[in-house]
Design an enzyme around this catalytic site. Structure first.
Site, mmCIF file in Angstrom:
data_model
loop_
_atom_site.group_PDB
_atom_site.id
_atom_site.type_symbol
_atom_site.label_atom_id
_atom_site.label_comp_id
_atom_site.label_asym_id
_atom_site.label_seq_id
_atom_site.Cartn_x
_atom_site.Cartn_y
_atom_site.Cartn_z
ATOM 1 N N GLU A 1 -95.840 48.904 24.638
ATOM 2 C CA GLU A 1 -94.990 47.713 24.620
ATOM 3 C C GLU A 1 -95.774 46.531 25.168
ATOM 4 O O GLU A 1 -96.789 46.686 25.856
ATOM 5 C CB GLU A 1 -93.735 47.920 25.484
ATOM 6 C CG GLU A 1 -92.756 48.925 24.933
ATOM 7 C CD GLU A 1 -91.521 49.052 25.820
ATOM 8 O OE1 GLU A 1 -91.493 48.370 26.882
ATOM 9 O OE2 GLU A 1 -90.616 49.807 25.479
ATOM 10 N N ARG B 1 -71.976 50.130 36.094
ATOM 11 C CA ARG B 1 -71.976 49.787 37.521
ATOM 12 C C ARG B 1 -71.216 48.490 37.747
ATOM 13 O O ARG B 1 -70.860 47.802 36.799
ATOM 14 C CB ARG B 1 -73.408 49.674 38.059
ATOM 15 C CG ARG B 1 -74.259 48.626 37.413
ATOM 16 C CD ARG B 1 -75.551 48.416 38.201
ATOM 17 N NE ARG B 1 -76.331 49.637 38.289
ATOM 18 C CZ ARG B 1 -77.594 49.735 37.853
ATOM 19 N NH1 ARG B 1 -78.180 48.691 37.297
ATOM 20 N NH2 ARG B 1 -78.254 50.853 37.975
ATOM 21 N N ARG C 1 -73.708 77.304 87.811
ATOM 22 C CA ARG C 1 -74.111 77.942 86.553
ATOM 23 C C ARG C 1 -74.342 76.854 85.513
ATOM 24 O O ARG C 1 -73.845 75.734 85.642
ATOM 25 C CB ARG C 1 -73.064 78.928 86.070
ATOM 26 C CG ARG C 1 -71.685 78.304 85.798
ATOM 27 C CD ARG C 1 -70.751 79.363 85.259
ATOM 28 N NE ARG C 1 -69.417 78.841 85.028
ATOM 29 C CZ ARG C 1 -68.443 79.523 84.460
ATOM 30 N NH1 ARG C 1 -68.671 80.759 84.053
ATOM 31 N NH2 ARG C 1 -67.263 79.000 84.281
#
Length: 615
Positions: free
Chosen positions: A74, A166, A417
């Site tokens: 192209e 979109r 502990r």
């Protein structure tokens, strides 16, 4: 091409050999771009001398990656602009455009900064792009929302690239495109929604930045790790489309590095640009690197300020990578202060300010072997005798057996502990317990790896009676108190279990009740009443059958009409006759006569406290 929309000039079909592209090059000239038909990278060739070698490498790479060496050629557009047009079409063929955006600022064909509408785009070029976009959508019967993408070269010529579904221009038209496409999918037409081309007008400008967890200084290498601090931007005209942007999020290398899309809206392009800069300043992300410093450089560069960007802007502008990194001083200072407060100074010989501001109180620990006359224990020397010995010298099974064989009741303090849900569970570390193990080995539980002399319920019982000592959390039962009292006050002839001897359980003299040598009955009854009040923590003492006889017998002594004068209630002979089981528990205890009477008072008060329930 069939509907007359221009596309980037290219070969009509795949090019199998280098010589097949000669006619195309002769017509359109250089530069050209070589594309693999199956996808992958592209090669730009600017000179005839480079064409053959570039073509051969492209064929080799395509075969290696996809097994197909087919290529297309192209025309390469130098510094084009990337313009996208928002389209909306319904099922009846009605199609409108919702204006455009410029997404030329991109890297590896991924958008970095987007601007709507496009700046410095000639009106005739804009209208031509809109017309071609609508023409393409109608020709294929496109339905719903989408974008038609075009490249615009430096001569103002536009070329169609592709259409994608979109949404891009909501902020500049004030239309909820998502809601519109849902209604279109349900069969609603654009005129029914009031969406005609004449009714659509653009307003303001909008800029969107893609904030990613990439380090621009390292070639946009994705960063991974945990987000320690996250503060996002906000305010009027600021919109955030977030993904994994929050404190505590784990950024992994397996997904897209996008952290959040930040979109701002302003009355002009310059207002929107300044608002985006302000939003980026507000972001605080610590723990992983982001591209925010790079976005600062983009938004303050003269080309972007002028709104004349192009697709190779980032690649052609090395000045963009002269980044100003944040110092992160506050986070580093807090981390240093936290480490200093918890672990102390790391400098050899430097201890820093002491954590205890007062004088150290050294406890006086009575000798276990001889609590009365023996020398006290030295708290600076570790304890060497205790329940821990049976685990270290024998085995856990031997320890469990010793506990079961022990005639008394054992109480364990479980404060010392780690990694458990206890009082200091989230504030105590193993290293801290080890640092104080020697000094606390006489006092705290074996869970921290040091020995502890167990505290019997009888000790806790005495503490309940003390004026200055709060009731303990120990669950006391009559059986436990009787058994422990027999063990503590009447030393057994034989004893199993670890070689641990209970300390003296005699409370200090200032915590014992007053002596029984009162001269009037009222004083004695006052003592009993006081004891009853302080014994409210052990209401369940009547559950044990061994106490029933004590309760009944002693209640007989104290009941109205018993003809026993109050000053003689604590007489040893009277108690031993009325309640033998109670007397046997204490008669051989190594106590003075006065102390024994005090103990008897305690026992007598227990019986009186429960006598009413027995009745």
């Amino acid at each position: 091409m069939k509907v007359g929309v221009p596309v980037v000039p290219g070969t009509p079909g795949p090019v199998e050999a280098c010589t097949d592209g000669a006619s195309f090059i002769e017509e359109y000239g250089f530069p050209i771009i070589i594309k693999a038909a199956m996808g992958g990278g592209m090669r730009v060739v600017r000179e005839q001398s480079d064409f053959q070698s570039a073509f051969e490498r492209a064929v080799s790479e395509a075969k290696s990656a996809f097994g197909d060496g087919t290529l297309f050629i192209e025309r390469f557009l130098k510094r084009p602009r990337h313009i996208e047009v928002q389209l909306l079409a319904d099922a009846q063929g009605n199609t409108i455009h919702l204006f455009e955006r410029d997404c030329s600022v991109q890297r590896r064909h991924q958008k970095v900064v987007e601007v709507a509408p496009a700046t410095h785009l000639p009106k005739e070029v804009r209208q031509a792009i809109f017309g071609d976009a609508i023409k393409l959508a109608k020709s294929v019967g496109y339905r719903n929302a989408g974008t038609a993408e075009f490249l615009v070269d430096q001569m103002g010529r536009h070329y169609f690239i592709e259409i994608n579904s979109r949404i891009i221009t909501e902020e500049i038209i004030g239309i909820d495109i998502v809601a519109a496409q849902i209604q279109i999918a349900a069969g609603t037409t654009l005129p029914q929604l009031g969406l005609t081309q004449d009714a659509i007008a653009k307003r303001d400008f909008a800029i969107q930045c893609h904030i990613t967890t990439e380090d621009a200084a390292q070639g946009f290498q994705p960063d991974t790790g945990k987000i320690e601090v996250y503060r996002s931007a906000g305010g009027n005209g600021v919109r955030l489309d977030a993904s994994s942007g929050f404190a505590g999020a784990q950024i992994t290398p397996y997904y897209d590095s996008l952290l959040v899309k930040c979109t701002v809206q302003g009355t002009s392009y310059e207002v929107a640009r300044r608002k985006m800069l302000r939003a980026l300043v507000e972001f605080r992300t610590r723990g992983v690197k982001t591209n925010i410093p790079f976005l600062f450089r983009l938004l303050t560069h003269d080309i972007l300020i002028g709104g004349k960007t192009f697709t190779t802007f980032i690649d052609d502008t090395p000045d963009l990578f002269k980044l100003v990194q944040t110092q992160n001083r506050a986070q580093k200072l807090l981390a240093y202060l936290g480490d200093l407060a918890v672990n102390g100074s790391s400098i050899k010989g430097q201890t820093g300010e002491p954590g205890l501001k007062t004088d150290i109180v050294v406890p006086k620990l009575q000798s276990r072997e001889d609590p009365v006359n023996g020398p006290p224990h030295d708290p600076y020397q570790p304890c060497t005798v205790g329940w821990r010995n049976s685990i270290v010298e024998q085995c856990p099974e031997a320890f469990a057996k010793a506990v079961r064989d022990y005639p008394g009741c054992l109480i364990m303090d479980t404060t010392w502990r780690d990694a458990h849900q206890s009082l200091l569970a989230t504030r105590l570390r193993t290293i801290d317990m080890l640092n104080i193990a020697k000094e606390t080995s006489y006092a705290y539980s074996l869970e921290s790896g040091v020995a502890q002399p167990s505290m019997s319920p009888c000790t806790s019982f005495m503490k309940i009676l003390g004026n200055s000592i709060e009731p303990t959390d120990a669950v006391l039962t009559p059986t436990a108190i009787i058994n422990d009292a027999k063990h503590d006050f009447c030393p057994p002839t034989t004893m199993t279990g670890p070689p641990l001897k209970e300390p003296s359980l005699r409370p200090p003299s200032d915590t014992l009740p007053a002596s029984a040598d009162h001269e009037d009955a009222n004083s004695t009854l006052n003592v009993i009443s006081d004891l009853q009040h302080r014994l409210s923590a052990i209401k369940n003492l009547t559950d044990d059958p061994d106490f029933d006889s004590c309760l009944r017998s002693t209640h007989t002594l104290c009941s109205p009409g018993s003809h026993i004068d109050a000053p003689h209630i604590f007489d040893e002979n009277t108690i031993s006759q009325a309640s033998p089981s109670l007397w046997n528990c204490f008669s051989s205890a190594p106590l003075t006569a006065s102390d024994r009477k005090n103990v008897l008072k305690i026992g007598l008060d227990i019986t009186m406290e429960g006598a009413e329930k027995v009745e």
